[in-house]
Write an enzyme that holds these catalytic residues in place. Sequence first.
Site, mmCIF file in Angstrom:
data_model
loop_
_atom_site.group_PDB
_atom_site.id
_atom_site.type_symbol
_atom_site.label_atom_id
_atom_site.label_comp_id
_atom_site.label_asym_id
_atom_site.label_seq_id
_atom_site.Cartn_x
_atom_site.Cartn_y
_atom_site.Cartn_z
ATOM 1 N N SER A 158 27.703 -26.392 -69.845
ATOM 2 C CA SER A 158 27.437 -27.799 -69.562
ATOM 3 C C SER A 158 26.536 -27.925 -68.321
ATOM 4 O O SER A 158 25.486 -27.284 -68.259
ATOM 5 C CB SER A 158 28.778 -28.522 -69.385
ATOM 6 O OG SER A 158 28.625 -29.904 -69.438
ATOM 7 N N ARG A 228 37.396 -40.579 -66.517
ATOM 8 C CA ARG A 228 37.850 -39.343 -67.130
ATOM 9 C C ARG A 228 38.190 -39.535 -68.604
ATOM 10 O O ARG A 228 37.931 -38.674 -69.442
ATOM 11 C CB ARG A 228 39.070 -38.811 -66.371
ATOM 12 C CG ARG A 228 39.609 -37.511 -66.905
ATOM 13 C CD ARG A 228 38.562 -36.430 -66.911
ATOM 14 N NE ARG A 228 39.132 -35.115 -67.115
ATOM 15 C CZ ARG A 228 38.441 -33.993 -67.131
ATOM 16 N NH1 ARG A 228 37.133 -34.042 -66.947
ATOM 17 N NH2 ARG A 228 39.008 -32.838 -67.317
ATOM 18 N N ASP A 323 30.252 -29.931 -81.003
ATOM 19 C CA ASP A 323 29.926 -30.524 -79.698
ATOM 20 C C ASP A 323 28.864 -31.596 -79.913
ATOM 21 O O ASP A 323 27.728 -31.294 -80.267
ATOM 22 C CB ASP A 323 29.401 -29.437 -78.757
ATOM 23 C CG ASP A 323 29.096 -29.959 -77.354
ATOM 24 O OD1 ASP A 323 29.184 -31.172 -77.119
ATOM 25 O OD2 ASP A 323 28.777 -29.120 -76.485
ATOM 26 N N HIS A 356 32.751 -30.321 -77.089
ATOM 27 C CA HIS A 356 32.123 -29.782 -75.886
ATOM 28 C C HIS A 356 33.072 -28.860 -75.123
ATOM 29 O O HIS A 356 32.643 -27.880 -74.516
ATOM 30 C CB HIS A 356 31.679 -30.948 -75.010
ATOM 31 C CG HIS A 356 30.825 -30.561 -73.851
ATOM 32 N ND1 HIS A 356 29.652 -29.857 -74.002
ATOM 33 C CD2 HIS A 356 30.959 -30.772 -72.518
ATOM 34 C CE1 HIS A 356 29.099 -29.658 -72.802
ATOM 35 N NE2 HIS A 356 29.875 -30.195 -71.897
ATOM 36 N N ASP A 357 34.347 -29.177 -75.137
ATOM 37 C CA ASP A 357 35.338 -28.370 -74.418
ATOM 38 C C ASP A 357 35.468 -26.947 -74.961
ATOM 39 O O ASP A 357 36.112 -26.098 -74.326
ATOM 40 C CB ASP A 357 36.717 -29.052 -74.451
ATOM 41 C CG ASP A 357 36.879 -30.051 -73.315
ATOM 42 O OD1 ASP A 357 35.970 -30.136 -72.460
ATOM 43 O OD2 ASP A 357 37.905 -30.747 -73.282
#
Lengths: 386, 386
Positions: A158, A228, A323, A356-357
């Site tokens: 990222s 968040r 992602d 994405h994680d």
Amino acid sequence: MSAQTIQADAIGLVEVHTFQHGGPLVLQNGATLQNFELVYETYGQLNSARDNAILICHALSGHHHAAGRHHPDDAKPGWWDACIGPGKAIDTNQFFVLSLNNLGGCHGSTGPKTINPETGKAYGPDFPQVVVRDWVTSQAKLADHLGIETFAAVIGGSLGGMQAMQWAIEYPDRVRSCVIIAAAAKLSAQNIAFNEIARQAIVSDQNYLDGRYEEADKIPNRGLMLARMIGHVTYLSDDGMGNKFGREVKSGEFDQDESIEFQVESYLHYQGRAFSKYFDANTYMLMTHALDQFDPARGHAGDLAEALSAAQARFLVLSFSSDWRFSSQRSQEIIDALITARKNVASAVVESEHGHDSFLLPLTRYTTIMKTFLQRVLDEMREGGA
Amino acid sequence: MSAQTIQADAIGLVEVHTFQHGGPLVLQNGATLQNFELVYETYGQLNSARDNAILICHALSGHHHAAGRHHPDDAKPGWWDACIGPGKAIDTNQFFVLSLNNLGGCHGSTGPKTINPETGKAYGPDFPQVVVRDWVTSQAKLADHLGIETFAAVIGGSLGGMQAMQWAIEYPDRVRSCVIIAAAAKLSAQNIAFNEIARQAIVSDQNYLDGRYEEADKIPNRGLMLARMIGHVTYLSDDGMGNKFGREVKSGEFDQDESIEFQVESYLHYQGRAFSKYFDANTYMLMTHALDQFDPARGHAGDLAEALSAAQARFLVLSFSSDWRFSSQRSQEIIDALITARKNVASAVVESEHGHDSFLLPLTRYTTIMKTFLQRVLDEMREGGA
């Protein structure tokens, strides 16, 4: 080989070090920091040739504590412990791994929470806006301090991948290989939009007070929580969330707010609330602006291949099928530019439902590719050329 | 044919009507509204057989004003004017189009801003949580009032598509055809998550006051702005935003906040701010909860085909290639269930870069399919059978 080879695949206890840069640093925006500190950790042993170091660059909400534990009773190890350790993808039996908290961070390095020597108060919102290039410059100072002339690899996911890319551009002769994971050569309009919404969530919190919340002994935790939550949803995939939560009603495992109906809401509340307790709002603003502004091709009339032309590193560019925040298409743009610039590049799109994680997880294909790539870098070094 | 055929494709001036339901309505959650009002508009002429009526169901932020203008100098026509009018996809030369503001709305129908007869104050957050089925029930009362026994079509996009689906399930003999656009048979975990974040943005606004902002003469417009910004980004596609804004810096066309750097941020601020001036926060909360809760298969052990088994309508299910909030995959689930239930269903995935918002636009393939489908419904009616 070091004594660590006889351990299992856990790093064990690790210590936090502090690097004091006893001099000024001129930033890209023209501001000068009279001095700065970076907190860092290292895993594995630096060899006598000092050529087996790997730099880990962290993402938006990351920090220096990437692997191991600070105390035997820590509930969790560092954020990338799944990939860093003896025998793991980033093998501490072979490499000396360096991980730091970036300038402007909120985990110990000089940032908005640091006392501004000119005012005697914390910088807060007056901390200068740093950009990816400033991070790379300050990381190079830390490498100098540690006597590391050339990194065997600079690795990041990222926003960390952007730093790795900038390293290869900025210090071609100090980066033997560069691993860019789930990143982009610049943010898309949608990426910027999500960042701006997160910033607005923070700014809209009545406790934010234009960033001067610490002076007023307040914390904008509602805003941070919202920021968040927004980030978190965009880091996961629709399918991944569906498989994890579906439309289950809340179970009591996470938050129990009476307004909450579904488990996914409960989970997001829990994540957001936890984040708001350990992260600093001014750092969040600063990090997202740095993300928005990253665009190494800007100084080359938009030509990314041109921007990458000076790089000498061997590249590995990885992305994940689900992602959508930094899609494989974005990685492909980097790969295309590297090919155009006639660089040595390997790449893979790893199947994963974790969005994405995924870059944080020890997915077999992902870790195998990374480990093999790094082993090859080492082999080439031993053979005396890359 | 009516006099309207000699007009161009604009509907011209339209009037708002009010339907007074002079009796109680028991809602799905057990609460009772002692009476209610619905504001509505109609376009075109109801024929003598009273069988050419089309019901338009609106989405989250929609209302009764779907087409035409209230005043000659209105800057914009109704929200679906691109698709409703003489000769358009929903052809007012042939059909009598009915469009209303749903119960719980904030554009004139009974909702949180209405005075609660029991307290003499506006309902505010105490307005009962209505669900899609309650909307359909109240819409049926309006149809009764207008002497419409059977709709030639019930049409809706997004949350409107859910109402159209519920109509086909709830009143099989009152729906000749059902057009479900960019919708889903139930929200995914990701959809719910985005709704919850939008709600949290509103709840976090210091002016929200647990929904009692009107009594305190406040408006939670920061929260509404944020909620709209979140919604807006998810209604557009990454590519669409990229083509529209790219990474252009702000130009002054939209908002000019000094913290704003990119045009896409400026645009989102503008959209969010405009929305916060005309929408009610309690209605937003209520509408998103209704979205979350829609799941007609729930009463049938999760079997959507079983839930749809009673329907008699001819169905058209449309989705858009770049819509990721309600993707084509979600529409496919509806289509599959209709096929399993042996219903008459046509469908198409329309290529568009405009994401979820595509359903509002006069895309040629989209409007052609809808127009042809509705013409066939009319032809079948004239031939005496569906």
